[in-house]
Design a protein around this motif. Structure first.
Motif, PDB file in Angstrom:
ATOM      1  N   ARG A 184      42.835  39.316  47.047  1.00 24.04           N
ATOM      2  CA  ARG A 184      42.369  37.927  47.090  1.00 24.04           C
ATOM      3  C   ARG A 184      42.998  37.168  48.264  1.00 24.04           C
ATOM      4  O   ARG A 184      44.069  37.539  48.745  1.00 24.04           O
ATOM      5  N   GLN A 224      37.762  36.503  46.567  1.00 25.45           N
ATOM      6  CA  GLN A 224      37.828  37.925  46.890  1.00 25.45           C
ATOM      7  C   GLN A 224      36.760  38.221  47.939  1.00 25.45           C
ATOM      8  O   GLN A 224      35.558  38.108  47.665  1.00 25.45           O
ATOM      9  N   PRO A 225      37.185  38.566  49.166  1.00 17.84           N
ATOM     10  CA  PRO A 225      36.203  38.795  50.247  1.00 17.84           C
ATOM     11  C   PRO A 225      35.167  39.850  49.885  1.00 17.84           C
ATOM     12  O   PRO A 225      33.988  39.703  50.179  1.00 17.84           O
ATOM     13  N   HIS A 226      35.591  40.952  49.253  1.00 22.03           N
ATOM     14  CA  HIS A 226      34.653  41.952  48.729  1.00 22.03           C
ATOM     15  C   HIS A 226      35.336  42.679  47.580  1.00 22.03           C
ATOM     16  O   HIS A 226      36.555  42.567  47.381  1.00 22.03           O
ATOM     17  N   THR A 227      34.578  43.416  46.819  1.00 23.78           N
ATOM     18  CA  THR A 227      35.047  43.923  45.527  1.00 23.78           C
ATOM     19  C   THR A 227      36.270  44.824  45.633  1.00 23.78           C
ATOM     20  O   THR A 227      37.092  44.874  44.719  1.00 23.78           O
ATOM     21  N   SER A 228      36.430  45.553  46.713  1.00 27.87           N
ATOM     22  CA  SER A 228      37.560  46.481  46.824  1.00 27.87           C
ATOM     23  C   SER A 228      38.794  45.841  47.454  1.00 27.87           C
ATOM     24  O   SER A 228      39.820  46.495  47.622  1.00 27.87           O
ATOM     25  N   ALA A 229      38.697  44.545  47.815  1.00 27.86           N
ATOM     26  CA  ALA A 229      39.803  43.878  48.508  1.00 27.86           C
ATOM     27  C   ALA A 229      40.643  43.069  47.537  1.00 27.86           C
ATOM     28  O   ALA A 229      40.269  42.838  46.383  1.00 27.86           O
TER      29      ALA A 229
END
Length: 346
Positions: free
Chosen positions: A64, A57-62
């Motif tokens: 996979r 997951q590149p960042h928490t809101s993105a």
């Protein structure tokens, strides 16, 4: 061991990411691919798959994105099923079968064809003669210290070279050496048999060792004189790919494509084992290729071993690339595609 549902999620994430280049969310999978699964169920599976190393997951809101491990699973699945041929497959095969007498011209054509159809970097190469199976070797004595070596290789091509001997040599001695070479070479390449021949000279032909070593050395020179011959195309396509916005990554790939020795190393294993190979990202021992995937395959054509390949981002369209490459191989092979290519992935 993944569950059936986890396998479905991994394959769907890889497929969607290849198509869009955007992180994939659970809602997307639920709407587009796994309509019988709820977004919440898929989200839980994606979390587990992240822990197992298949997704990140590149960042928490993105959403996979797949890892190399997920791509490997995807490619293995592709190779286990029959691929849909390209709409122009029959025309390509017919064109290539007409061009096979001019092997180098055919490879130049293939290089342009592969890059035009896939928009990836194409590589086509002819293997050195020492990787080809020898059918027969004869020596014709010209005078007391010279003989003509006549070498017939796979495909019926004939090569010859004048050999100078340090000592006087008789025709019967040349015939003895020729018989031994032909026995040792049966079903093998020059690289595979060279050491066995030298061992035979040392053990059985000591009185003529100097002459025999000279003959083998001259043959080695004849068969090693032509290295890999490369044809490349489509490197400019990398400039338009979002996967190579990082100029450092782009420069690394370009530098490799410009180095003949690096390309030789890239195709050498494939040339030896005669299989179709897919190497994904960090699976490649060459560090500069860690942001790329490479699909390579071989075909025997015109008595030479040809290596064909595609180089693209790790997010390359594997199914289409493999199908196109296999179609081209069918048109290039000497056996007219009557025998299915052996396939192997590592």
């Amino acid at each position: 061991m993944l569950s059936e549902r986890q396998l479905e999620v991994v394959l769907a994430v890889v497929y969607d990411y290849i198509q869009t280049g955007e992180p994939v969310g659970s809602r997307t999978l639920s709407k587009k691919y796994l309509t019988g699964r709820s977004a919440a169920t898929i989200r839980n599976e994606m979390s587990d798959l992240e822990e197992l190393g298949y997704l990140v997951q590149p960042h928490t809101s993105a959403g996979r994105i797949p890892t190399s491990r997920a791509y490997r699973l995807y490619v293995d699945t592709i190779l286990q099923r029959r691929r849909v041929p390209h709409p122009e497959a029959e025309r390509w095969i017919a064109d290539l079968r007409e061009q096979r007498r001019d092997v180098e011209g055919a490879l130049a054509y293939i290089s342009q064809l592969l890059t035009r159809v896939t928009q990836y970097v194409s590589v086509a190469a002819l293997a050195p003669f020492q990787e080809i199976r020898l059918l027969r070797v004869d020596f014709l004595r010209m005078d007391s210290t010279h003989a003509l070596a006549i070498v017939v290789v796979e495909g019926g091509l004939v090569h010859h070279k004048m050999i100078s001997f340090p000592c006087e040599v008789r025709q019967e001695e040349l015939e003895t050496l020729s018989r031994r070479i032909n026995t040792v070479m049966a079903g093998r390449t020059w690289n595979e048999a060279r050491n066995d021949l030298l061992q035979y000279v040392m053990n059985e032909l000591r009185e003529k060792e100097e002459n025999c070593r000279a003959a083998i050395s001259e043959m080695d020179g004849l068969l090693s004189a032509q290295p890999f011959r490369f044809y490349r195309g489509g490197a400019h396509h990398l400039l338009a790919m979002p996967d190579f916005k990082d100029l450092g990554k782009l420069h690394a790939v370009f530098s490799l494509l410009e180095e003949e020795s690096a390309l030789v190393e890239l195709v050498d294993n494939c040339a030896l084992n005669g299989t179709l190979t897919v190497t994904i990202g960090e699976e490649n021992p060459e560090e500069r290729m860690h942001d790329c995937s490479v699909v390579l395959a071989t075909a025997n054509t015109g008595g030479r071993k040809a290596i064909l390949g595609l180089i693209g981002p790790v997010r390359m369209n594997y199914e289409s690339s493999i199908a196109v490459l296999e179609t081209v191989l069918e048109g290039l092979r000497d056996d007219d595609g009557s025998e299915e290519e052996q396939r192997h992935v590592y």
